[in-house]
Design a protein around this motif. Structure first.
Motif, mmCIF file in Angstrom:
data_model
loop_
_atom_site.group_PDB
_atom_site.id
_atom_site.type_symbol
_atom_site.label_atom_id
_atom_site.label_comp_id
_atom_site.label_asym_id
_atom_site.label_seq_id
_atom_site.Cartn_x
_atom_site.Cartn_y
_atom_site.Cartn_z
ATOM 1 N N LEU A 55 0.821 -1.215 0.000
ATOM 2 C CA LEU A 55 0.000 0.000 0.000
ATOM 3 C C LEU A 55 0.857 1.268 0.000
ATOM 4 O O LEU A 55 0.829 2.063 0.933
ATOM 5 C CB LEU A 55 -0.962 -0.002 1.191
ATOM 6 N N LYS A 56 1.625 1.414 -1.056
ATOM 7 C CA LYS A 56 2.444 2.609 -1.249
ATOM 8 C C LYS A 56 2.166 3.164 -2.634
ATOM 9 O O LYS A 56 1.847 2.418 -3.558
ATOM 10 C CB LYS A 56 3.930 2.273 -1.115
ATOM 11 N N LYS A 57 2.313 4.478 -2.777
ATOM 12 C CA LYS A 57 2.051 5.143 -4.055
ATOM 13 C C LYS A 57 3.250 4.975 -4.987
ATOM 14 O O LYS A 57 4.083 5.869 -5.133
ATOM 15 C CB LYS A 57 1.720 6.619 -3.827
ATOM 16 N N VAL A 58 3.297 3.796 -5.600
ATOM 17 C CA VAL A 58 4.378 3.436 -6.513
ATOM 18 C C VAL A 58 3.757 2.815 -7.756
ATOM 19 O O VAL A 58 2.894 1.940 -7.657
ATOM 20 C CB VAL A 58 5.352 2.428 -5.856
ATOM 21 N N VAL A 59 4.195 3.283 -8.932
ATOM 22 C CA VAL A 59 3.653 2.821 -10.207
ATOM 23 C C VAL A 59 4.802 2.584 -11.182
ATOM 24 O O VAL A 59 5.761 3.359 -11.208
ATOM 25 C CB VAL A 59 2.690 3.896 -10.785
ATOM 26 N N VAL A 60 4.679 1.517 -11.976
ATOM 27 C CA VAL A 60 5.580 1.320 -13.122
ATOM 28 C C VAL A 60 4.715 1.176 -14.369
ATOM 29 O O VAL A 60 3.633 0.590 -14.314
ATOM 30 C CB VAL A 60 6.517 0.100 -12.959
ATOM 31 N N ILE A 61 5.201 1.752 -15.460
ATOM 32 C CA ILE A 61 4.469 1.724 -16.736
ATOM 33 C C ILE A 61 5.475 1.539 -17.860
ATOM 34 O O ILE A 61 6.557 2.121 -17.835
ATOM 35 C CB ILE A 61 3.682 3.040 -16.953
ATOM 36 N N ASP A 62 5.096 0.734 -18.841
ATOM 37 C CA ASP A 62 5.879 0.637 -20.075
ATOM 38 C C ASP A 62 4.919 0.348 -21.227
ATOM 39 O O ASP A 62 4.440 -0.771 -21.372
ATOM 40 C CB ASP A 62 6.944 -0.461 -19.975
ATOM 41 N N VAL A 63 4.642 1.378 -22.011
ATOM 42 C CA VAL A 63 3.729 1.217 -23.153
ATOM 43 C C VAL A 63 4.517 0.990 -24.442
ATOM 44 O O VAL A 63 3.980 1.122 -25.534
ATOM 45 C CB VAL A 63 2.762 2.428 -23.304
ATOM 46 N N GLY A 64 5.802 0.646 -24.294
ATOM 47 C CA GLY A 64 6.631 0.353 -25.452
ATOM 48 C C GLY A 64 7.732 1.365 -25.704
ATOM 49 O O GLY A 64 8.533 1.216 -26.612
ATOM 50 N N ASN A 65 7.777 2.416 -24.885
ATOM 51 C CA ASN A 65 8.794 3.457 -25.055
ATOM 52 C C ASN A 65 9.793 3.486 -23.909
ATOM 53 O O ASN A 65 10.454 4.492 -23.678
ATOM 54 C CB ASN A 65 8.122 4.837 -25.172
ATOM 55 N N GLY A 66 9.874 2.397 -23.147
ATOM 56 C CA GLY A 66 10.783 2.348 -22.006
ATOM 57 C C GLY A 66 10.043 2.441 -20.693
ATOM 58 O O GLY A 66 8.913 2.929 -20.627
ATOM 59 N N LEU A 67 10.702 1.978 -19.656
ATOM 60 C CA LEU A 67 10.099 1.916 -18.328
ATOM 61 C C LEU A 67 9.965 3.301 -17.704
ATOM 62 O O LEU A 67 10.900 4.095 -17.721
ATOM 63 C CB LEU A 67 10.943 1.011 -17.420
ATOM 64 N N ILE A 68 8.790 3.553 -17.133
ATOM 65 C CA ILE A 68 8.519 4.784 -16.383
ATOM 66 C C ILE A 68 8.251 4.369 -14.940
ATOM 67 O O ILE A 68 7.415 3.491 -14.689
ATOM 68 C CB ILE A 68 7.294 5.522 -16.951
ATOM 69 N N GLU A 69 8.972 4.981 -14.008
ATOM 70 C CA GLU A 69 8.766 4.731 -12.582
ATOM 71 C C GLU A 69 8.246 6.017 -11.952
ATOM 72 O O GLU A 69 8.853 7.078 -12.125
ATOM 73 C CB GLU A 69 10.073 4.340 -11.891
ATOM 74 N N LEU A 70 7.143 5.922 -11.228
ATOM 75 C CA LEU A 70 6.549 7.098 -10.604
ATOM 76 C C LEU A 70 6.267 6.828 -9.133
ATOM 77 O O LEU A 70 5.637 5.825 -8.784
ATOM 78 C CB LEU A 70 5.242 7.470 -11.305
#
Length: 154
Positions: A55-70
């Motif tokens: 339960l921490k505000k941590v997100v990872v996203i990769d829609v094909g343009n490289g990893l995004i860490e927020l």
């Protein structure tokens, strides 16, 4: 790095609000790396920490343009509206049409606590909104306009 268990629909942690991250240490870096590996292993484009039981505000996203860490992401601007089909790693086999902004701007912190801003359009905007919703205990099925049958492949 390790692949973590993705919590499924019905798990109460998916409905809880995540807490702000205040400590930027090796545990956070390990969480980010594990989440990225877990997301890729599951063929996802995004993953929020509550989906792996944290339960921490941590997100990872990769829609094909490289990893995004927020870390502690917050939407500060949105524009337009697009209805597209979404799914979720926590709700396998369920897809539905969801209205999301066409463009968003998000402010957040990186893995070292440095302020960052990211702008996303189309799929990236959708992924940002979807994952930030997870941090607030909101699932895409709460916003579905119409459920649709998933593709027959896989």
């Amino acid at each position: 790095m390790a692949i973590r268990n993705i919590r499924k629909y019905g798990d109460e942690i998916l409905r809880k609000k995540a807490r702000d991250v205040t400590v930027f240490d090796d545990n956070l870096k390990t969480l980010l790396e594990d989440m990225a590996e877990t997301m890729k292993d599951a063929n996802g484009v995004g993953l929020a920490a509550p989906q792996v039981g944290i339960l921490k505000k941590v997100v990872v996203i990769d829609v094909g343009n490289g990893l995004i860490e927020l870390i502690n992401p917050e939407i500060v601007f949105e524009e337009g509206e697009v209805v597209e089909v979404e799914g979720c790693l926590s709700i396998p086999g369920v897809n539905g049409e969801v209205a999301r902004p066409q463009k968003v701007k998000v402010k957040a912190l990186d893995r070292n606590g440095k302020k960052i801003e990211i702008e996303g359009e189309d799929l990236l905007a959708r992924a940002l909104c979807h994952e930030i919703d997870h941090l607030n205990g909101i699932l895409f099925v709460d916003k579905v306009i119409k459920f649709v049958k998933p593709d027959s492949e896989g």
